[in-house]
Every structure is written in structure tokens, then in C-alpha cells.
Design a protein around this motif. Structure first.
Motif, PDB file in Angstrom:
ATOM      1  N   GLU A  75       0.798  -1.220   0.000  1.00  0.00           N
ATOM      2  CA  GLU A  75       0.000   0.000   0.000  1.00  0.00           C
ATOM      3  C   GLU A  75       0.833   1.273   0.000  1.00  0.00           C
ATOM      4  N   ARG A  76       2.131   1.165   0.220  1.00  0.00           N
ATOM      5  CA  ARG A  76       2.954   2.367   0.250  1.00  0.00           C
ATOM      6  C   ARG A  76       3.108   2.994  -1.138  1.00  0.00           C
ATOM      7  N   ILE A  77       2.904   2.217  -2.173  1.00  0.00           N
ATOM      8  CA  ILE A  77       2.992   2.733  -3.535  1.00  0.00           C
ATOM      9  C   ILE A  77       1.588   3.078  -4.008  1.00  0.00           C
ATOM     10  N   SER A  78       1.423   4.268  -4.540  1.00  0.00           N
ATOM     11  CA  SER A  78       0.091   4.723  -4.937  1.00  0.00           C
ATOM     12  C   SER A  78      -0.470   3.872  -6.076  1.00  0.00           C
ATOM     13  N   PHE A  79      -1.774   3.699  -6.030  1.00  0.00           N
ATOM     14  CA  PHE A  79      -2.423   2.924  -7.076  1.00  0.00           C
ATOM     15  C   PHE A  79      -2.250   3.587  -8.435  1.00  0.00           C
ATOM     16  N   THR A  80      -2.351   4.921  -8.479  1.00  0.00           N
ATOM     17  CA  THR A  80      -2.245   5.632  -9.755  1.00  0.00           C
ATOM     18  C   THR A  80      -0.905   5.360 -10.419  1.00  0.00           C
ATOM     19  N   GLN A  81       0.159   5.379  -9.643  1.00  0.00           N
ATOM     20  CA  GLN A  81       1.488   5.095 -10.190  1.00  0.00           C
ATOM     21  C   GLN A  81       1.547   3.668 -10.751  1.00  0.00           C
ATOM     22  N   LEU A  82       1.029   2.731  -9.971  1.00  0.00           N
ATOM     23  CA  LEU A  82       1.042   1.334 -10.407  1.00  0.00           C
ATOM     24  C   LEU A  82       0.168   1.137 -11.642  1.00  0.00           C
ATOM     25  N   ALA A  83      -0.972   1.821 -11.671  1.00  0.00           N
ATOM     26  CA  ALA A  83      -1.891   1.677 -12.804  1.00  0.00           C
ATOM     27  C   ALA A  83      -1.227   2.148 -14.094  1.00  0.00           C
ATOM     28  N   ARG A  84      -0.523   3.267 -14.024  1.00  0.00           N
ATOM     29  CA  ARG A  84       0.161   3.774 -15.221  1.00  0.00           C
ATOM     30  C   ARG A  84       1.247   2.800 -15.674  1.00  0.00           C
ATOM     31  N   GLU A  85       2.010   2.274 -14.714  1.00  0.00           N
ATOM     32  CA  GLU A  85       3.069   1.321 -15.062  1.00  0.00           C
ATOM     33  C   GLU A  85       2.474   0.036 -15.638  1.00  0.00           C
ATOM     34  N   TYR A  86       1.370  -0.409 -15.072  1.00  0.00           N
ATOM     35  CA  TYR A  86       0.717  -1.631 -15.548  1.00  0.00           C
ATOM     36  C   TYR A  86       0.196  -1.432 -16.971  1.00  0.00           C
ATOM     37  N   ALA A  87      -0.432  -0.287 -17.214  1.00  0.00           N
ATOM     38  CA  ALA A  87      -0.976  -0.007 -18.539  1.00  0.00           C
ATOM     39  C   ALA A  87       0.119   0.026 -19.593  1.00  0.00           C
ATOM     40  N   GLU A  88       1.269   0.600 -19.230  1.00  0.00           N
ATOM     41  CA  GLU A  88       2.391   0.651 -20.173  1.00  0.00           C
ATOM     42  C   GLU A  88       2.947  -0.744 -20.422  1.00  0.00           C
ATOM     43  N   LYS A  89       3.114  -1.503 -19.374  1.00  0.00           N
ATOM     44  CA  LYS A  89       3.693  -2.838 -19.499  1.00  0.00           C
ATOM     45  C   LYS A  89       2.800  -3.765 -20.299  1.00  0.00           C
ATOM     46  N   LYS A  90       1.498  -3.674 -20.070  1.00  0.00           N
ATOM     47  CA  LYS A  90       0.543  -4.559 -20.735  1.00  0.00           C
ATOM     48  C   LYS A  90       0.041  -3.998 -22.064  1.00  0.00           C
ATOM     49  N   ARG A  91       0.552  -2.816 -22.447  1.00  0.00           N
ATOM     50  CA  ARG A  91       0.156  -2.189 -23.704  1.00  0.00           C
ATOM     51  C   ARG A  91      -1.349  -1.947 -23.772  1.00  0.00           C
ATOM     52  N   LEU A  92      -1.927  -1.553 -22.651  1.00  0.00           N
ATOM     53  CA  LEU A  92      -3.362  -1.296 -22.631  1.00  0.00           C
ATOM     54  C   LEU A  92      -3.685  -0.054 -23.456  1.00  0.00           C
ATOM     55  N   PRO A  93      -4.872   0.019 -24.034  1.00  0.00           N
ATOM     56  CA  PRO A  93      -5.270   1.225 -24.774  1.00  0.00           C
ATOM     57  C   PRO A  93      -5.200   2.451 -23.865  1.00  0.00           C
ATOM     58  N   SER A  94      -4.976   3.603 -24.468  1.00  0.00           N
ATOM     59  CA  SER A  94      -4.835   4.833 -23.686  1.00  0.00           C
ATOM     60  C   SER A  94      -6.091   5.130 -22.875  1.00  0.00           C
ATOM     61  N   GLN A  95      -7.280   4.775 -23.430  1.00  0.00           N
ATOM     62  CA  GLN A  95      -8.508   5.055 -22.679  1.00  0.00           C
ATOM     63  C   GLN A  95      -8.606   4.196 -21.429  1.00  0.00           C
ATOM     64  N   HIS A  96      -7.994   3.024 -21.438  1.00  0.00           N
ATOM     65  CA  HIS A  96      -7.986   2.193 -20.244  1.00  0.00           C
ATOM     66  C   HIS A  96      -7.122   2.828 -19.159  1.00  0.00           C
ATOM     67  N   LYS A  97      -5.968   3.343 -19.560  1.00  0.00           N
ATOM     68  CA  LYS A  97      -5.101   3.996 -18.577  1.00  0.00           C
ATOM     69  C   LYS A  97      -5.789   5.228 -17.991  1.00  0.00           C
ATOM     70  N   SER A  98      -6.430   6.014 -18.843  1.00  0.00           N
ATOM     71  CA  SER A  98      -7.141   7.204 -18.361  1.00  0.00           C
ATOM     72  C   SER A  98      -8.281   6.808 -17.428  1.00  0.00           C
ATOM     73  N   ALA A  99      -8.974   5.733 -17.782  1.00  0.00           N
ATOM     74  CA  ALA A  99     -10.095   5.282 -16.955  1.00  0.00           C
ATOM     75  C   ALA A  99      -9.609   4.834 -15.585  1.00  0.00           C
ATOM     76  N   LEU A 100      -8.492   4.123 -15.528  1.00  0.00           N
ATOM     77  CA  LEU A 100      -7.963   3.675 -14.239  1.00  0.00           C
ATOM     78  C   LEU A 100      -7.650   4.854 -13.327  1.00  0.00           C
ATOM     79  N   VAL A 101      -7.059   5.899 -13.899  1.00  0.00           N
ATOM     80  CA  VAL A 101      -6.729   7.092 -13.103  1.00  0.00           C
ATOM     81  C   VAL A 101      -8.008   7.788 -12.635  1.00  0.00           C
ATOM     82  N   ALA A 102      -8.989   7.893 -13.542  1.00  0.00           N
ATOM     83  CA  ALA A 102     -10.245   8.543 -13.183  1.00  0.00           C
ATOM     84  C   ALA A 102     -10.999   7.734 -12.131  1.00  0.00           C
TER      85      ALA A 102
END
Length: 239
Positions: A26-53
Motif C-alpha cells: 500500500e505504500r505505492i500509490s495505485f495511480t502510479q502502479l496503474a500507469r506502469e501496468y498499462a504501459e507494461k501490458k500495452r493497454l489502450p490509452s482510454q484504459h489507462k485514463s479510466a484507471l486514473v479517473a
């Protein structure tokens, strides 16, 4: 279950999945992890934006003002449906073979006369034909290669030799005019990434050939061409 409870349940599943992937606490923010996950998994940009929102909305629900035991911030039905759809796609990624309509893969042999391939192009509208010999995959015959072969025939003023073998026409293929063999488990995201990266590199005719295990000796199950990209992209669409 309230809309807020459904939203939080879906978000918690997504967060657990992402944190588990990185083995992050829990010490690492979800938003940071979500962005890294989206990049690693090549998720569509709208998925990354949705995770942050969705993370912002989760914070508003969990840490915002409550009235009568319920949070003032309450997601609407459409938002809940979208995060539940995103959860489904992340935890059980759709496979390309299941999203695309079924279609018979027509192949030709290196020894076949090119006229056989031309008949398939004319009658079925194929732009790429996998070539298989007794040992398995031998290449892909594209309409671009056929056009170069035809131009060569006309230059030589020898007429169109439709009895020439497909193997000869394959010699007119340019770098990048080849197919990539992939296993039947390939996901929609992976297929889009493989096709898109080829197009960005100028390899416009690159195709994917789905086989059981992605081996050259496997029987082709489905050919995925660039014109399949809209269907693949639509399968991941969220608003």
C-alpha cells in the motif's frame, strides 16, 4: 448492492490484481502502479485514463463526506458498468480468436501455380495468403508481392505466366511482408499491439496467423490482418 458498493468491489478487484502483479504494498500509490501496468501490458490509452479517473472517484467515495451512512459521491449506473467491464477485461483478457468472426484460412503451396492464388484473390478478396509446404509455414503471399511480380512480367514482355509457382512470386516480397505466428491464447490487446507496431514500422502487410501453439508446423486457425483492427479495438471500447 448499491452502485457505490458495486463500484468499490470492482475497483478493489482491479487494485488487487495490479498490486499482485507487481507484488506492491500500500505504500505505492495505485495511480502510479496503474500507469506502469498499462504501459507494461500495452493497454489502450482510454484504459489507462479510466484507471486514473476511477482512482479519483474511489477516493471521493471512500474518503469523502457521508450523509446518513452513505457517501455523498455516488457513481452513476453507466460508470459502474464501465468499471465492471474494465475489470472483466483485465482479469480475463478477451482472446482475439474469440472476438473475431470465424473464417476459414485458405492456404497455397509453394508448388501451386500462381494462377491458383490469383483465383482466390479474385473470388474471395484475400490480400494475404499463407503458404504452407510439407514442413509447415513457408511464408505469406501478398497482393503487393503479386503486383510486383506482374510488373516484372510486363517489363519482360513475356505475358502473364499463371503457371509459374507461388515460390517464385514469393521472391518479390519486400522486408516486412511476412506473417507472425502466434498461439491461440493471444489476447486482443496483444494482437492489436503486434499489428500496430508492424504498421508503425512501415510493414503495412504484416499479418498474424493464429495456430494452436504458434509453431510453424501447426495448422493455421485464423489469419488476422490490419483490416481486423477496428473489430479488435471495438472489443476493448469503454467510454
Amino acid at each position: 448492492m448499491t452502485l457505490g458498493s458495486r463500484f468499490l468491489a470492482a475497483f478493489n478487484d482491479i487494485e488487487k490484481h495490479i498490486r499482485g502483479h507487481f507484488k506492491a504494498d500500500e505504500r505505492i500509490s495505485f495511480t502510479q502502479l496503474a500507469r506502469e501496468y498499462a504501459e507494461k501490458k500495452r493497454l489502450p490509452s482510454q484504459h489507462k485514463s479510466a484507471l486514473v479517473a476511477f482512482a479519483s472517484l474511489r477516493n471521493a467515495i471512500s474518503h469523502g463526506t457521508y450523509y446518513g451512512g452513505r457517501p455523498i459521491a455516488e457513481p452513476v449506473e453507466a460508470v459502474v458498468q464501465e468499471i465492471e467491464r474494465l475489470r472483466q477485461q483485465m482479469l480475463e483478457p478477451p482472446r482475439a480468436l474469440h472476438v473475431l468472426p470465424r473464417g476459414e484460412v485458405r492456404t497455397v503451396r509453394p508448388s501451386d501455380p500462381v494462377g491458383t492464388a490469383l483465383d482466390l484473390v479474385r473470388t474471395l478478396g484475400f490480400s494475404q495468403l499463407p503458404v504452407y509446404d510439407s514442413d509447415g509455414y513457408a511464408g505469406v503471399l501478398t497482393t503487393n508481392a503479386i503486383a510486383r511480380w506482374l510488373a516484372d512480367q510486363l517489363t519482360r514482355n513475356t505475358g502473364i505466366a499463371e503457371e509459374e509457382p507461388v515460390s517464385h512470386v514469393l521472391k518479390f516480397a519486400e522486408p516486412g511482408e511476412n506473417a507472425v505466428l502466434v498461439p491461440r491464447a493471444i489476447t486482443v490487446v496483444e494482437a492489436i499491439d503486434r499489428l500496430s507496431s508492424g504498421r508503425q514500422a512501415g510493414q503495412l502487410s504484416t499479418a498474424l496467423i493464429i495456430t494452436e501453439n504458434g509453431r510453424t508446423t501447426d495448422k493455421p486457425l485464423r489469419l488476422i490482418a490490419p483490416y481486423d483492427l477496428p473489430l479488435l479495438t471495438a472489443a476493448l471500447a469503454i467510454t
